[in-house]
Design a protein around this motif. Structure first.
Motif, mmCIF file in Angstrom:
data_model
loop_
_atom_site.group_PDB
_atom_site.id
_atom_site.type_symbol
_atom_site.label_atom_id
_atom_site.label_comp_id
_atom_site.label_asym_id
_atom_site.label_seq_id
_atom_site.Cartn_x
_atom_site.Cartn_y
_atom_site.Cartn_z
ATOM 1 N N VAL A 72 -15.624 -2.628 8.329
ATOM 2 C CA VAL A 72 -16.640 -2.045 9.209
ATOM 3 C C VAL A 72 -18.031 -2.491 8.788
ATOM 4 C CG1 VAL A 72 -17.772 0.136 9.811
ATOM 5 C CG2 VAL A 72 -15.283 -0.067 10.001
ATOM 6 N N LEU A 73 -18.314 -2.448 7.492
ATOM 7 C CA LEU A 73 -19.635 -2.831 7.002
ATOM 8 C C LEU A 73 -19.901 -4.325 7.171
ATOM 9 C CD1 LEU A 73 -19.993 -0.627 3.805
ATOM 10 C CD2 LEU A 73 -21.193 -0.371 5.985
ATOM 11 N N GLN A 74 -18.865 -5.136 7.076
ATOM 12 C CA GLN A 74 -19.051 -6.575 7.310
ATOM 13 C C GLN A 74 -19.494 -6.838 8.740
ATOM 14 O OE1 GLN A 74 -15.509 -8.777 6.209
ATOM 15 N NE2 GLN A 74 -15.388 -7.730 4.237
ATOM 16 N N ARG A 75 -18.952 -6.077 9.665
ATOM 17 C CA ARG A 75 -19.281 -6.276 11.078
ATOM 18 C C ARG A 75 -20.565 -5.549 11.469
ATOM 19 N NH1 ARG A 75 -18.291 -9.546 15.582
ATOM 20 N NH2 ARG A 75 -19.058 -8.372 17.380
ATOM 21 N N ARG A 76 -20.735 -4.313 10.977
ATOM 22 C CA ARG A 76 -21.862 -3.472 11.368
ATOM 23 C C ARG A 76 -22.452 -2.825 10.115
ATOM 24 N NH1 ARG A 76 -22.877 -5.098 16.153
ATOM 25 N NH2 ARG A 76 -24.804 -5.120 14.976
ATOM 26 N N PRO A 77 -23.325 -3.562 9.386
ATOM 27 C CA PRO A 77 -23.868 -3.054 8.124
ATOM 28 C C PRO A 77 -24.772 -1.845 8.289
ATOM 29 C CG PRO A 77 -24.942 -5.110 8.756
ATOM 30 C CD PRO A 77 -23.772 -4.933 9.673
ATOM 31 N N GLU A 78 -25.220 -1.549 9.506
ATOM 32 C CA GLU A 78 -26.037 -0.367 9.724
ATOM 33 C C GLU A 78 -25.242 0.928 9.700
ATOM 34 O OE1 GLU A 78 -25.834 -2.411 13.834
ATOM 35 O OE2 GLU A 78 -25.170 -2.806 11.792
ATOM 36 N N THR A 79 -23.923 0.821 9.677
ATOM 37 C CA THR A 79 -23.064 2.000 9.662
ATOM 38 C C THR A 79 -23.182 2.736 8.332
ATOM 39 O OG1 THR A 79 -21.522 0.840 11.123
ATOM 40 C CG2 THR A 79 -20.688 2.791 9.966
ATOM 41 N N VAL A 80 -23.303 4.055 8.390
ATOM 42 C CA VAL A 80 -23.362 4.895 7.193
ATOM 43 C C VAL A 80 -21.931 5.248 6.794
ATOM 44 C CG1 VAL A 80 -24.171 7.099 6.256
ATOM 45 C CG2 VAL A 80 -25.604 5.816 7.864
ATOM 46 N N THR A 81 -21.609 5.109 5.519
ATOM 47 C CA THR A 81 -20.232 5.343 5.070
ATOM 48 C C THR A 81 -20.142 6.492 4.076
ATOM 49 O OG1 THR A 81 -20.473 3.606 3.402
ATOM 50 C CG2 THR A 81 -19.495 2.978 5.514
ATOM 51 N N GLN A 82 -21.074 7.412 4.145
ATOM 52 C CA GLN A 82 -21.043 8.623 3.343
ATOM 53 C C GLN A 82 -20.842 9.835 4.247
ATOM 54 O OE1 GLN A 82 -21.196 8.646 -0.060
ATOM 55 N NE2 GLN A 82 -21.209 6.412 0.072
ATOM 56 N N ASP A 83 -20.127 10.831 3.724
ATOM 57 C CA ASP A 83 -19.977 12.077 4.465
ATOM 58 C C ASP A 83 -21.340 12.703 4.732
ATOM 59 O OD1 ASP A 83 -17.205 12.356 4.873
ATOM 60 O OD2 ASP A 83 -16.927 12.927 2.792
ATOM 61 N N GLY A 84 -21.460 13.407 5.824
ATOM 62 C CA GLY A 84 -22.696 14.083 6.175
ATOM 63 C C GLY A 84 -22.562 14.733 7.532
ATOM 64 N N ARG A 85 -23.644 15.303 8.002
ATOM 65 C CA ARG A 85 -23.639 16.022 9.270
ATOM 66 C C ARG A 85 -23.394 15.064 10.423
ATOM 67 N NH1 ARG A 85 -27.908 17.236 12.920
ATOM 68 N NH2 ARG A 85 -27.437 19.040 14.238
ATOM 69 N N VAL A 86 -22.522 15.490 11.335
ATOM 70 C CA VAL A 86 -22.283 14.743 12.570
ATOM 71 C C VAL A 86 -22.344 15.713 13.736
ATOM 72 C CG1 VAL A 86 -20.823 13.073 11.362
ATOM 73 C CG2 VAL A 86 -19.765 14.996 12.549
ATOM 74 N N GLN A 87 -22.494 15.158 14.933
ATOM 75 C CA GLN A 87 -22.533 15.995 16.135
ATOM 76 C C GLN A 87 -21.288 15.835 16.995
ATOM 77 O OE1 GLN A 87 -26.102 14.067 16.412
ATOM 78 N NE2 GLN A 87 -27.416 15.851 16.392
ATOM 79 N N ALA A 88 -20.431 14.893 16.638
ATOM 80 C CA ALA A 88 -19.142 14.705 17.304
ATOM 81 C C ALA A 88 -18.280 13.836 16.397
ATOM 82 C CB ALA A 88 -19.313 14.046 18.670
ATOM 83 N N TRP A 89 -16.970 13.869 16.660
ATOM 84 C CA TRP A 89 -16.025 13.059 15.899
ATOM 85 C C TRP A 89 -15.168 12.216 16.840
ATOM 86 C CZ3 TRP A 89 -15.573 12.070 10.842
ATOM 87 C CH2 TRP A 89 -16.148 12.961 9.918
ATOM 88 N N LEU A 90 -14.754 11.048 16.338
ATOM 89 C CA LEU A 90 -13.696 10.233 16.929
ATOM 90 C C LEU A 90 -12.646 10.035 15.856
ATOM 91 C CD1 LEU A 90 -12.346 8.222 18.928
ATOM 92 C CD2 LEU A 90 -13.893 6.459 18.020
ATOM 93 N N ILE A 91 -11.402 10.435 16.120
ATOM 94 C CA ILE A 91 -10.352 10.340 15.109
ATOM 95 C C ILE A 91 -9.072 9.764 15.717
ATOM 96 C CG2 ILE A 91 -11.272 12.280 13.779
ATOM 97 C CD1 ILE A 91 -9.030 14.040 14.921
ATOM 98 N N GLY A 92 -8.255 9.150 14.845
ATOM 99 C CA GLY A 92 -6.884 8.792 15.201
ATOM 100 C C GLY A 92 -6.615 7.365 15.604
ATOM 101 N N SER A 93 -7.593 6.643 16.150
ATOM 102 C CA SER A 93 -7.343 5.267 16.611
ATOM 103 C C SER A 93 -6.869 4.405 15.442
ATOM 104 C CB SER A 93 -8.631 4.666 17.189
ATOM 105 O OG SER A 93 -9.189 5.481 18.179
ATOM 106 N N GLY A 94 -5.840 3.596 15.682
ATOM 107 C CA GLY A 94 -5.358 2.682 14.651
ATOM 108 C C GLY A 94 -4.663 3.368 13.492
ATOM 109 N N THR A 95 -4.104 4.550 13.734
ATOM 110 C CA THR A 95 -3.355 5.247 12.697
ATOM 111 C C THR A 95 -1.989 5.647 13.231
ATOM 112 O OG1 THR A 95 -4.157 7.477 13.240
ATOM 113 C CG2 THR A 95 -5.507 6.155 11.735
#
Length: 275
Positions: A67-90
Protein backbone atom coordinates in the motif's frame (compact mmCIF):
# COMPACT_ATOMS: atom_id res chain seq x y z
CA UNK A 1 -37.91 1.40 -5.73
CA UNK A 2 -36.84 4.90 -6.77
CA UNK A 3 -35.76 3.87 -10.26
CA UNK A 4 -32.30 3.84 -11.72
CA UNK A 5 -29.71 6.04 -9.96
CA UNK A 6 -28.47 8.89 -12.16
CA UNK A 7 -25.68 11.46 -12.36
CA UNK A 8 -28.06 14.06 -10.93
CA UNK A 9 -28.65 11.83 -7.91
CA UNK A 10 -24.90 11.47 -7.43
CA UNK A 11 -24.45 15.24 -7.67
CA UNK A 12 -26.79 15.59 -4.71
CA UNK A 13 -24.54 13.34 -2.63
CA UNK A 14 -21.06 14.62 -3.52
CA UNK A 15 -19.61 17.58 -1.65
CA UNK A 16 -17.02 19.90 -3.15
CA UNK A 17 -14.34 20.86 -0.57
CA UNK A 18 -14.13 24.48 0.51
CA UNK A 19 -11.37 26.72 1.84
CA UNK A 20 -12.64 25.98 5.36
CA UNK A 21 -11.97 22.23 5.04
CA UNK A 22 -9.03 20.28 6.39
CA UNK A 23 -8.12 16.60 6.08
CA UNK A 24 -10.34 15.65 9.01
CA UNK A 25 -13.42 17.55 7.88
CA UNK A 26 -13.16 15.91 4.46
CA UNK A 27 -13.39 12.43 6.01
CA UNK A 28 -11.04 9.80 7.39
CA UNK A 29 -11.54 6.23 6.16
CA UNK A 30 -10.09 3.25 8.00
CA UNK A 31 -9.31 0.29 5.73
CA UNK A 32 -8.66 -3.24 7.01
CA UNK A 33 -8.49 -5.33 3.84
CA UNK A 34 -6.11 -7.61 1.95
CA UNK A 35 -4.20 -10.69 3.02
CA UNK A 36 -1.00 -12.55 2.22
CA UNK A 37 -2.93 -14.42 -0.48
CA UNK A 38 -4.69 -11.35 -1.93
CA UNK A 39 -2.64 -8.23 -1.10
CA UNK A 40 -3.68 -6.46 -4.30
CA UNK A 41 -7.21 -6.00 -2.99
CA UNK A 42 -5.87 -3.65 -0.34
CA UNK A 43 -3.87 -1.64 -2.87
CA UNK A 44 -6.89 -1.26 -5.14
CA UNK A 45 -9.25 -0.22 -2.37
CA UNK A 46 -6.82 2.34 -0.97
CA UNK A 47 -6.11 3.71 -4.43
CA UNK A 48 -9.80 4.07 -5.20
CA UNK A 49 -10.57 5.78 -1.90
CA UNK A 50 -7.87 8.40 -2.44
CA UNK A 51 -8.95 9.04 -6.02
CA UNK A 52 -12.61 9.45 -5.11
CA UNK A 53 -11.71 12.28 -2.75
CA UNK A 54 -11.38 12.35 1.04
CA UNK A 55 -9.07 13.76 3.67
CA UNK A 56 -7.17 10.71 4.92
CA UNK A 57 -6.91 6.96 4.56
CA UNK A 58 -5.73 4.89 7.51
CA UNK A 59 -4.68 1.42 6.37
CA UNK A 60 -4.19 -1.21 9.11
CA UNK A 61 -4.26 -4.45 7.14
CA UNK A 62 -1.79 -7.13 6.05
CA UNK A 63 -0.54 -5.39 2.89
CA UNK A 64 1.05 -2.32 4.50
CA UNK A 65 4.26 -2.32 2.47
CA UNK A 66 2.52 -2.69 -0.89
CA UNK A 67 0.00 0.00 0.00
CA UNK A 68 2.76 2.45 0.93
CA UNK A 69 4.68 1.70 -2.27
CA UNK A 70 1.64 2.68 -4.30
CA UNK A 71 0.22 5.44 -2.07
CA UNK A 72 2.85 6.79 0.37
CA UNK A 73 0.41 9.40 1.68
CA UNK A 74 -1.55 6.63 3.38
CA UNK A 75 -1.35 6.62 7.20
CA UNK A 76 -0.59 3.17 8.62
CA UNK A 77 -1.09 3.83 12.32
CA UNK A 78 -4.26 3.23 14.30
CA UNK A 79 -6.27 6.35 15.05
CA UNK A 80 -9.65 8.00 14.77
CA UNK A 81 -11.68 7.25 11.67
CA UNK A 82 -15.14 8.27 10.52
CA UNK A 83 -15.91 5.10 8.55
CA UNK A 84 -14.44 1.67 7.87
CA UNK A 85 -13.97 -0.58 4.84
CA UNK A 86 -13.28 -4.21 5.80
CA UNK A 87 -13.09 -7.68 4.27
CA UNK A 88 -11.95 -7.17 0.65
CA UNK A 89 -9.26 -9.67 -0.35
CA UNK A 90 -9.70 -11.85 2.73
CA UNK A 91 -11.00 -15.37 3.32
CA UNK A 92 -13.02 -16.09 6.45
CA UNK A 93 -11.86 -19.72 6.47
CA UNK A 94 -8.21 -18.63 6.74
CA UNK A 95 -8.75 -15.77 9.20
CA UNK A 96 -6.72 -15.76 12.42
CA UNK A 97 -8.32 -15.30 15.80
CA UNK A 98 -6.77 -11.89 16.41
CA UNK A 99 -8.09 -10.65 13.07
CA UNK A 100 -11.58 -11.91 13.89
CA UNK A 101 -11.39 -10.07 17.22
CA UNK A 102 -10.35 -6.84 15.49
CA UNK A 103 -13.13 -7.05 12.89
CA UNK A 104 -15.75 -7.76 15.54
CA UNK A 105 -14.56 -4.68 17.40
CA UNK A 106 -15.05 -2.56 14.30
CA UNK A 107 -18.52 -3.99 13.72
CA UNK A 108 -19.43 -3.24 17.35
CA UNK A 109 -18.29 0.39 17.05
CA UNK A 110 -20.24 3.55 16.40
CA UNK A 111 -18.99 4.53 12.91
CA UNK A 112 -20.45 3.16 9.65
CA UNK A 113 -18.78 0.09 8.14
CA UNK A 114 -18.66 -1.06 4.52
CA UNK A 115 -18.40 -4.86 4.72
CA UNK A 116 -17.12 -6.92 1.80
CA UNK A 117 -16.05 -10.49 1.00
CA UNK A 118 -14.19 -12.19 3.88
CA UNK A 119 -15.87 -10.17 6.64
CA UNK A 120 -19.46 -10.84 5.61
CA UNK A 121 -19.72 -13.84 7.93
CA UNK A 122 -19.39 -11.52 10.95
CA UNK A 123 -21.97 -8.93 9.97
CA UNK A 124 -25.03 -10.64 11.46
CA UNK A 125 -23.85 -9.66 14.95
CA UNK A 126 -22.94 -6.06 14.00
CA UNK A 127 -24.29 -3.12 15.98
CA UNK A 128 -22.56 -0.41 13.91
CA UNK A 129 -24.39 0.98 10.85
CA UNK A 130 -23.40 -1.43 8.08
CA UNK A 131 -23.48 -1.66 4.31
CA UNK A 132 -22.80 -5.12 2.89
CA UNK A 133 -21.54 -5.49 -0.69
CA UNK A 134 -21.99 -9.15 -1.67
CA UNK A 135 -22.08 -10.81 -5.06
CA UNK A 136 -24.77 -13.41 -5.68
CA UNK A 137 -23.09 -16.36 -3.95
CA UNK A 138 -22.08 -14.26 -0.94
CA UNK A 139 -25.62 -12.91 -0.74
CA UNK A 140 -27.00 -16.44 -0.65
CA UNK A 141 -24.67 -17.34 2.24
CA UNK A 142 -25.60 -14.17 4.12
CA UNK A 143 -29.31 -14.92 3.73
CA UNK A 144 -28.72 -18.43 5.06
CA UNK A 145 -26.95 -16.98 8.11
CA UNK A 146 -29.93 -14.67 8.65
CA UNK A 147 -32.36 -17.60 8.43
CA UNK A 148 -33.85 -16.43 5.14
CA UNK A 149 -34.87 -18.72 2.25
CA UNK A 150 -33.32 -18.70 -1.18
CA UNK A 151 -34.15 -15.50 -3.06
CA UNK A 152 -35.47 -15.91 -6.60
CA UNK A 153 -35.83 -12.18 -7.26
CA UNK A 154 -32.73 -10.02 -6.82
CA UNK A 155 -34.54 -6.81 -5.91
CA UNK A 156 -37.01 -8.39 -3.51
CA UNK A 157 -34.28 -10.53 -1.99
CA UNK A 158 -32.01 -7.53 -1.41
CA UNK A 159 -34.83 -5.62 0.28
CA UNK A 160 -35.65 -8.58 2.51
CA UNK A 161 -31.99 -9.01 3.46
CA UNK A 162 -31.66 -5.31 4.33
CA UNK A 163 -34.78 -5.38 6.49
CA UNK A 164 -33.71 -8.51 8.36
CA UNK A 165 -30.10 -7.39 8.79
CA UNK A 166 -31.01 -3.84 9.76
CA UNK A 167 -28.33 -2.61 7.37
CA UNK A 168 -27.97 -1.48 3.78
CA UNK A 169 -27.31 -4.00 0.99
CA UNK A 170 -25.51 -3.47 -2.31
CA UNK A 171 -25.93 -6.60 -4.43
CA UNK A 172 -23.32 -6.57 -7.19
CA UNK A 173 -24.13 -7.47 -10.78
CA UNK A 174 -24.52 -6.02 -14.28
CA UNK A 175 -27.44 -4.25 -12.65
CA UNK A 176 -26.52 -3.42 -9.07
CA UNK A 177 -29.32 -3.39 -6.50
CA UNK A 178 -29.12 -1.15 -3.43
CA UNK A 179 -31.63 -1.50 -0.58
CA UNK A 180 -32.06 -0.17 2.96
CA UNK A 181 -34.02 -1.51 5.96
CA UNK A 182 -36.95 0.89 5.45
CA UNK A 183 -37.70 -0.55 1.99
CA UNK A 184 -35.94 2.16 -0.04
CA UNK A 185 -34.15 0.72 -3.05
CA UNK A 186 -32.67 1.66 -6.38
CA UNK A 187 -30.73 0.15 -9.27
CA UNK A 188 -27.41 1.17 -10.80
CA UNK A 189 -26.26 0.14 -14.27
CA UNK A 190 -22.74 -1.30 -14.30
CA UNK A 191 -21.68 1.09 -17.06
CA UNK A 192 -19.82 -1.27 -19.39
CA UNK A 193 -19.32 -5.04 -19.73
CA UNK A 194 -15.56 -4.35 -19.68
CA UNK A 195 -15.98 -3.79 -15.92
CA UNK A 196 -16.34 -7.55 -15.40
CA UNK A 197 -12.70 -8.16 -14.51
CA UNK A 198 -10.70 -9.07 -11.41
CA UNK A 199 -10.21 -6.40 -8.77
CA UNK A 200 -12.98 -4.02 -9.79
CA UNK A 201 -15.03 -5.02 -6.75
CA UNK A 202 -12.13 -3.94 -4.54
CA UNK A 203 -12.13 -0.58 -6.32
CA UNK A 204 -15.87 -0.28 -5.69
CA UNK A 205 -15.31 -0.79 -1.97
CA UNK A 206 -12.80 2.05 -1.88
CA UNK A 207 -15.13 4.40 -3.76
CA UNK A 208 -18.03 3.75 -1.42
CA UNK A 209 -15.82 3.90 1.66
CA UNK A 210 -14.58 7.35 0.65
CA UNK A 211 -18.12 8.65 0.16
CA UNK A 212 -19.25 7.25 3.51
CA UNK A 213 -16.28 8.75 5.36
CA UNK A 214 -16.91 12.12 3.74
CA UNK A 215 -20.57 12.06 4.71
CA UNK A 216 -19.79 10.90 8.25
CA UNK A 217 -17.39 13.82 8.68
CA UNK A 218 -20.39 16.10 8.30
CA UNK A 219 -22.78 14.26 10.61
CA UNK A 220 -24.24 10.92 11.63
CA UNK A 221 -24.61 8.27 8.92
CA UNK A 222 -27.14 5.54 9.65
CA UNK A 223 -28.20 2.50 7.62
CA UNK A 224 -30.72 4.55 5.62
CA UNK A 225 -28.14 7.18 4.65
CA UNK A 226 -25.82 4.40 3.49
CA UNK A 227 -28.20 3.55 0.65
CA UNK A 228 -27.77 6.72 -1.47
CA UNK A 229 -24.06 6.77 -0.67
CA UNK A 230 -23.69 3.18 -1.90
CA UNK A 231 -25.70 3.87 -5.05
CA UNK A 232 -23.59 6.96 -5.77
CA UNK A 233 -20.40 4.96 -5.30
CA UNK A 234 -21.64 2.28 -7.69
CA UNK A 235 -22.57 4.93 -10.27
CA UNK A 236 -19.16 6.64 -10.05
CA UNK A 237 -17.48 3.24 -10.33
CA UNK A 238 -19.45 2.44 -13.48
CA UNK A 239 -18.86 5.86 -15.00
CA UNK A 240 -15.12 5.63 -14.32
CA UNK A 241 -15.15 2.27 -16.09
CA UNK A 242 -16.90 3.83 -19.10
CA UNK A 243 -14.30 6.60 -19.22
CA UNK A 244 -11.44 4.10 -18.96
CA UNK A 245 -12.87 1.83 -21.67
CA UNK A 246 -13.48 4.80 -23.99
CA UNK A 247 -9.85 5.87 -23.59
CA UNK A 248 -8.81 2.55 -25.14
CA UNK A 249 -10.29 3.56 -28.49
CA UNK A 250 -13.50 3.97 -30.46
CA UNK A 251 -16.19 1.70 -29.10
CA UNK A 252 -14.21 0.99 -25.93
CA UNK A 253 -11.64 -1.61 -25.05
CA UNK A 254 -10.22 -3.77 -22.26
CA UNK A 255 -9.58 -2.19 -18.87
CA UNK A 256 -8.03 -3.23 -15.57
CA UNK A 257 -9.13 -2.38 -12.04
CA UNK A 258 -6.39 0.24 -11.75
CA UNK A 259 -7.64 1.82 -14.99
CA UNK A 260 -11.00 2.29 -13.29
CA UNK A 261 -9.36 3.83 -10.23
CA UNK A 262 -7.29 6.15 -12.43
CA UNK A 263 -10.47 7.46 -14.08
CA UNK A 264 -12.25 8.24 -10.81
CA UNK A 265 -11.07 11.88 -10.44
CA UNK A 266 -12.50 12.70 -13.85
CA UNK A 267 -15.74 10.89 -13.02
CA UNK A 268 -16.09 12.90 -9.81
CA UNK A 269 -15.20 16.17 -11.56
CA UNK A 270 -17.82 15.60 -14.27
CA UNK A 271 -20.53 15.05 -11.67
CA UNK A 272 -19.49 18.10 -9.62
CA UNK A 273 -19.63 20.20 -12.78
CA UNK A 274 -23.34 19.41 -13.00
CA UNK A 275 -24.07 20.54 -9.43
Amino acid sequence: MVGSWTASDVAGVLRRPTAADDKYSRGVLGIRTGSAEYPGAAVLGVEAAWRTGLGMVRYVGAARDLVLQRRPETVTQDGRVQAWLIGSGTDASARRGDETHALRGILAGDVPVVVDAGALDLVVAATAPVLVTPHAREHARLREALGLPEAHDRAAGSAETAATLGGAVLLKGSETIVATPSGWSTTVDAGTPWLATAGTGDVLGGVIGALVAGAAAGGEVDAEALGPLAASGAWLHGHAARLAAAAAGHGGGPITALDVADALPRAVAEVLARA
